[in-house]
Design an enzyme around this catalytic site. Structure first.
Site, PDB file in Angstrom:
ATOM      1  N   SER A 178       0.813  -1.220   0.000  1.00  0.00           N
ATOM      2  CA  SER A 178       0.000   0.000   0.000  1.00  0.00           C
ATOM      3  C   SER A 178       0.846   1.269   0.000  1.00  0.00           C
ATOM      4  O   SER A 178       0.769   2.092   0.905  1.00  0.00           O
ATOM      5  CB  SER A 178      -0.964  -0.023   1.174  1.00  0.00           C
ATOM      6  OG  SER A 178      -1.759  -1.177   1.061  1.00  0.00           O
ATOM      7  N   ARG A 193       6.955   6.479  -4.551  1.00  0.00           N
ATOM      8  CA  ARG A 193       7.686   6.962  -3.375  1.00  0.00           C
ATOM      9  C   ARG A 193       7.232   6.175  -2.155  1.00  0.00           C
ATOM     10  O   ARG A 193       6.082   5.738  -2.067  1.00  0.00           O
ATOM     11  CB  ARG A 193       7.432   8.461  -3.151  1.00  0.00           C
ATOM     12  CG  ARG A 193       6.015   8.800  -2.816  1.00  0.00           C
ATOM     13  CD  ARG A 193       5.735  10.266  -2.631  1.00  0.00           C
ATOM     14  NE  ARG A 193       4.310  10.474  -2.494  1.00  0.00           N
ATOM     15  CZ  ARG A 193       3.476  10.599  -3.517  1.00  0.00           C
ATOM     16  NH1 ARG A 193       3.924  10.563  -4.748  1.00  0.00           N
ATOM     17  NH2 ARG A 193       2.183  10.767  -3.315  1.00  0.00           N
ATOM     18  N   ASP A 231      -4.272  -1.774  -0.405  1.00  0.00           N
ATOM     19  CA  ASP A 231      -5.238  -2.270   0.591  1.00  0.00           C
ATOM     20  C   ASP A 231      -6.658  -1.771   0.347  1.00  0.00           C
ATOM     21  O   ASP A 231      -7.627  -2.471   0.653  1.00  0.00           O
ATOM     22  CB  ASP A 231      -4.784  -1.941   2.019  1.00  0.00           C
ATOM     23  CG  ASP A 231      -4.635  -0.447   2.272  1.00  0.00           C
ATOM     24  OD1 ASP A 231      -4.664   0.332   1.310  1.00  0.00           O
ATOM     25  OD2 ASP A 231      -4.456  -0.048   3.436  1.00  0.00           O
TER      26      ASP A 231
END
Length: 498
Positions: A178, A193, A231
């Site tokens: 996630s 990132r 998620d």
């Protein structure tokens, strides 16, 4: 001397810690305190700052809907509307054993999920602690650790019994990762990132699925990485598997996000992939970035601006900074600090403990709002125990009212996000369920009710057709169901290139 008020009791915090409270306050004479009247005057000012009118909410929904459309039309938008390559809803008849791996902020969770059809499943799981060093060390080492934990899990759960892995069985795996990734297909993901305190080197800009596959090969595990998912997407699929009226999933916790099912024909930016326009695909909105940089639509106060300017990413995640559990306590603390500077609160007391950024936890707002005592003993406990500050009843009533304003604004803005997807997809008439998860939704008193109240303020009576409910486990069960759906799709020869 006027009679002193005595109070005693105990407070249990969300951490499970219990604090005993004994108070003795003279009737507001030993320290110069704010009176009831001045507190009421200040409260009116904050009511006008933090209150969202239905008209303003409808304007936000309109702008939000346009932003969602923009993200579907063009790549690299502020709200990126990421195609997940999860096609359509689960049938509820998916069956078999599947593994799920969830790389969270503090733990690595490994699950064996046995799907039994008819929306039923069984789950066996183990959590492995991640150290701070592992989160900052080399990326390949991190994935090696993931593979090592999987290896331990497989060895521990091997056998002939129920909920065990059969020897020689090759298992499809759903990997819940996630962190913002750009995906060209379901078993690939380039890390844009790191977030949530991770900083593992040699990982950003690389395909994390390929790195993880390399680690799996190192341990010669009989496991096939089938799907890399977020998620929120997992939450959408797991909640629909159990409750087929679910059309949207939302997360309201330390972060915030949403996912829903879109028609491929309405996602112009992927038309070059040759997917049937009539197909459906789950979209991971990453909507915490709504109204970032420009700040045209959301009602930011000066306290929100300070939170933004002093954050590690100024200008970014504008929507998230108004509604996420990570920031609500800080917004309230900034208001208190302003009133201390103006000489309204805690005169003659040392307030240095309150002056540390992020020291005022959002859990304190939950506790203040749910304090059942007339004297507000819970609020006394928070201020004496954590900040060594004496308070009057008038001040405590003000703190609770302020917490309510900030918490209510967060819930009403959350309703605007849900309403934007409902409007875009035309779900209002038939109604739909929204699977909701995250610490704010699950633990903050009245949060869900305020979201529902917000939906009715936006849509009128028809807003009652949109109902939120506690979502199913997205990063475990959802991930496994997506692995099952993807295996079935590929076995059927559908869209093998994605």
């Amino acid at each position: 001397m006027p009679a002193s008020r005595r109070g005693s009791g105990s407070v249990t915090l969300l951490t499970g810690q219990t604090i005993a409270i004994h108070t003795r306050t003279q009737d507001e004479e030993d320290l110069p305190h704010a009176t009831k009247k001045t507190m009421a005057d200040h409260l009116r000012k904050y009511e006008s700052l933090f209150t969202l009118t239905p008209q303003r909410m409808r304007m936000i929904v309109e702008a939000f809907t346009e932003t969602l459309e923009l993200g579907l039309n063009k790549p690299n938008q502020i709200v990126p509307m990421i195609p997940t390559f999860v096609f359509g809803w689960p049938t509820g008849e998916e069956k078999g054993d599947f593994l799920a791996l969830d790389l969270g902020g503090t733990n690595l969770r490994v699950c064996l999920v046995t799907l039994q059809g008819e929306g039923k499943f069984e789950i066996t799981q183990t959590k492995y602690r991640l150290t701070e060093d592992q989160k900052q060390d080399d990326g390949q080492k991190l994935f090696d650790f993931c593979a090592e934990c999987l290896n331990t899990f497989v060895e521990t759960n091997m056998g002939e019994g129920e909920g065990q892995l059969k020897p020689g069985q090759c298992l499809p795996l759903g990997f819940t990762f996630s962190y913002p990734c750009s995906q060209e297909r379901i078993d690939h993901g380039e890390l844009i990132r790191w977030t949530k305190g991770f900083g593992a080197g040699n990982t950003e800009g690389r395909d994390v699925a390929a790195m993880f596959k390399k680690s799996l090969e190192k341990f010669q595990l009989p496991i096939q990485l089938t799907a890399l998912i977020n998620d929120t997407t997992g939450t959408l699929i797991a909640s629909h598997y159990v409750n087929p009226r679910t059309k949207i999933a939302v997360i309201f916790g330390t972060g915030c996000n949403a996912a829903y099912m879109e028609h491929v024909k309405d996602v112009p930016k992927i038309e070059n992939l040759g997917i049937d326009p009539a197909a459906e695909m789950a979209i991971n909105c990453e909507w915490g970035a709504f109204d970032s940089f420009e700040h045209e639509h959301l009602p930011r106060t000066k306290y929100d601006t300070i939170v933004d300017d002093t954050s590690n990413k100024p200008g970014e995640q504008a929507f998230e900074k108004l509604i996420s559990g990570r920031y609500l306590g800080e917004i309230l603390r900034l208001v208190l600090c302003e009133l201390i500077d103006e000489g309204v609160l805690f005169l003659g007391q040392n307030t240095y403990k309150l002056e540390r950024p992020y020291i005022f936890d959002t859990a304190f707002l939950s506790l203040m709002e749910s304090d059942p005592t007339d004297e507000l003993l819970m609020v006394i406990g928070i201020f004496t125990h954590f900040f060594a500050l004496e308070t009057t009843l008038a001040e405590r009533q003000f703190f609770r009212a302020l917490a309510k304003l900030i918490g209510r604004r967060a819930a009403r803005l959350s309703a605007c996000g849900i309403a934007a997807i409902v409007s875009k997809m035309g779900y209002l008439e038939e109604g739909c369920s929204v699977g909701a998860d995250g610490s704010l939704y699950n633990k903050y008193p009245g949060f869900a009710d305020r979201v529902h109240e917000g939906l009715q303020d936006i849509f009128g009576d028809k807003g009652r057709n949109i109902i939120t409910h506690h979502a199913e486990d997205g990063s475990g069960v959802g991930s496994a169901i997506i692995a099952a759906m993807t295996k079935n799709r590929k076995d059927a020869g559908l869209y093998l290139h994605v």
